[in-house]
Motif scaffolding. Structure first.
Motif, mmCIF file in Angstrom:
data_model
loop_
_atom_site.group_PDB
_atom_site.id
_atom_site.type_symbol
_atom_site.label_atom_id
_atom_site.label_comp_id
_atom_site.label_asym_id
_atom_site.label_seq_id
_atom_site.Cartn_x
_atom_site.Cartn_y
_atom_site.Cartn_z
ATOM 1 N N VAL A 74 11.432 -6.949 9.342
ATOM 2 C CA VAL A 74 11.465 -7.717 8.098
ATOM 3 C C VAL A 74 12.891 -7.641 7.571
ATOM 4 C CG1 VAL A 74 10.466 -8.042 5.819
ATOM 5 C CG2 VAL A 74 9.066 -7.054 7.652
ATOM 6 N N ASP A 75 13.603 -8.754 7.653
ATOM 7 C CA ASP A 75 15.037 -8.790 7.309
ATOM 8 C C ASP A 75 15.773 -7.624 7.985
ATOM 9 O OD1 ASP A 75 14.690 -11.063 5.874
ATOM 10 O OD2 ASP A 75 14.960 -10.160 3.897
ATOM 11 N N GLY A 76 15.475 -7.384 9.257
ATOM 12 C CA GLY A 76 16.173 -6.358 10.037
ATOM 13 C C GLY A 76 15.535 -4.976 9.965
ATOM 14 N N GLU A 77 14.646 -4.737 9.018
ATOM 15 C CA GLU A 77 13.987 -3.418 8.875
ATOM 16 C C GLU A 77 12.732 -3.378 9.736
ATOM 17 O OE1 GLU A 77 14.418 -0.564 6.616
ATOM 18 O OE2 GLU A 77 16.473 -1.385 6.644
ATOM 19 N N ARG A 78 12.540 -2.274 10.488
ATOM 20 C CA ARG A 78 11.361 -2.181 11.351
ATOM 21 C C ARG A 78 10.122 -1.776 10.534
ATOM 22 N NH1 ARG A 78 10.118 -1.649 16.826
ATOM 23 N NH2 ARG A 78 8.516 -0.092 17.313
#
Ligand code: NAD
Length: 467
Positions: free
Chosen positions: A124-128
């Motif tokens: 999510v926007d680069g966050e796992r």
């Protein structure tokens, strides 16, 4: 990195319902949404703001119609800022309420654009973000047409049409379906000269023709033009306006101040990286699911517009409940409705549920139809709107209720009784024996059932063949 028992992707009516139901069943839930506000298209840029504008349109139309009932109000003074504030206020209250309800249930809300990276993970926007189970409720988007510059500021889609930047003098609505005709209702009431162009040979192609007829008649008298069986070939900027060329059989090229494109929606299934999770896709971005809303990957569910037609919020809400219950381990949860109602909040409204007469003919189902014209309804006549009609589509021989259709003011409210009757297995006799209050429009459902049963006394007698 974070992890949840259940991740729900998308916070529209299907998604937030699934998240809240799952939390109520004891799951630890994370709800992912790319927009700041919860509620999805329906609450933010769909069902709710359009209904606020349609309310305004209804008041304007009723004030105009009142001239024929001895009351003249004169020309309205319209303050677009005030109209926008009313619409935005309704949206703010609802979306704010959702945020509170998520908090109250301890649902974690994560904001950002999600993409699957594996069978138990997404970014999510680069966050796992990892999950044991997932319900995908990522909706649909408006279809664009080649030859129409979607980015041009004078070309509207359903979202920008709701912004109400101005009241264009000449508005072209491309697509005579539900969105096109609801927005046409709004702009016509506000004062635009509306032209509708529809590819098929009738408006609202999914509904029976006898339901569409009173709508077509009323709007033909109000709109600049309705072109059926016509395609738009090109839309080109022309000074301050847009020049529109139509396909074969269509009218001459013409200038419009704005063009609204409402030619259907497409599921977002191919925009989520679902292949990384092993989820199979069907045609047109649709994700195939079973009765429990499971995809081919058993711990990943899909609901709402993503699983295809009908793309309606109330269908998504019920699917969301089923998916949440199945994800919480309830084996008996299943999406198995007898009928799903559809409503066009036009003037007059159209509503139908279950089998249509057109489908019955196509599928070779032998039916009887009980029709009650509102010209015989005391309530419709005393409201100045006898142009409606209520009908039941009944299984021949058994009297089982297979479908219902209503056209007229409040049809969207009235159809609920028909859906309940069908869900609970009522027949024409049950409906005829149900005492409806008099005089109401709801009576029309009881009387239409009596018509089908041959016991109606509110219409001229049916001539019997002598024995
Ligand atoms: P729709 O499918 O209802 O109508 C699109 C219309 O555009 C159809 O009549 C189609 O024949 C026509 N069309 C397609 N291509 C065209 C072309 N090139 N030129 C002219 N006409 C063309 O789709 P919509 O109105 O965009 O709504 C999208 C979805 O949103 C639908 O699934 C609808 O059920 C849902 N929705 C529901 C409500 C409601 O329940 N009141 C309100 C708005 C939207």
């Amino acid at each position: 990195m974070s992890r949840a028992q259940l991740v729900v992707l998308g916070a529209g009516p299907g998604g937030y319902t699934a998240a809240f139901r799952a939390a109520d069943l004891g799951l630890d839930v994370t709800l992912v949404e790319r927009h700041e506000r919860l509620g999805g298209v329906c609450l933010n840029v769909g069902c709710i703001p359009s209904k606020a504008l349609l309310h305004v349109a209804k008041v304007l139309a009723e004030a105009e119609d009142a001239a024929a009932h001895g009351i003249a109000f004169g020309a309205p003074s319209i303050d677009l800022d005030g109209v926008r504030a009313f619409k935005d206020g309704a949206v703010d209250r609802l979306t704010g309420g959702l945020g509170q309800m998520a908090k109250g249930r301890k649902v974690t809300v994560v904001r950002g654009e999600a993409r699957f990276t594996g069978a138990h993970a997404m970014e999510v926007d680069g966050e796992r973000l990892e999950f044991d189970r997932c319900i995908v409720a990522a909706g649909s988007h408006a279809v664009r047409l080649p030859g129409i510059p979607a980015e041009h500021p004078r070309v509207l889609d359903s979202t920008s049409a709701l912004d109400l930047a101005d009241v264009p003098e000449r508005l072209l609505v491309v697509g005579g379906g539900i969105i096109g005709l609801e927005m046409a209702t709004v702009y016509d009431a506000l004062g635009s000269a509306v032209t509708v162009v529809e590819l098929q040979d009738g408006l609202i192609p999914g509904a029976d023709r006898d339901l569409v007829k009173p709508l077509h008649k009323r709007i033909s008298g109000r709109y600049a033009a309705i072109h059926l069986g016509t395609a738009v070939e090109a839309v080109e900027p022309d000074g301050e306006a847009l020049r529109v060329t139509f396909g074969e059989g269509g009218p001459e090229p013409a200038a419009f101040d704005r063009v609204l494109v409402a030619v259907g929606r497409r599921a977002n299934g191919d925009r989520l990286g679902l292949d990384a999770a092993g989820v199979e896709l069907g045609a047109r971005g649709v994700v195939p699911v079973d009765r429990q809303m499971r995809t081919n990957v058993p711990h990943i569910f899909a609901i709402g517009d993503l699983v295809g037609e009908p793309m309606l919020a109330h269908k998504a809400i019920h699917e969301g409940k089923v998916a949440a219950e199945a994800a919480a381990g309830r084996r008996d949860a299943a999406f198995d409705p007898v009928a799903i109602p559809a409503v066009a909040y036009t003037d007059p409204e159209l509503a139908w549920a279950g089998l249509t007469e057109t489908q019955a003919a196509e599928e070779g189902v032998t039916v009887e139809v009980g029709r009650f014209p509102w010209s015989a309804s005391g309530r419709a006549l005393s409201s100045g709107r006898p142009d409606g009609m209520t009908k039941w589509i009944v299984e021949k021989g058994s009297g089982r209720l297979l479908g219902a259709g209503i056209v007229g003011p409040h049809a969207g409210e009235l159809i609920a009784e028909a859906v309940l009757a069908m869900e609970t297995g009522a027949d024409v006799e049950d409906l005829g024996l149900t005492i409806h209050p008099h005089p109401t429009l709801s009576e029309s459902l009881g009387i239409a059932a009596e018509v089908a049963a041959g016991t109606a006394t509110d219409l001229p007698p049916v001539r019997r063949r002598s024995a």
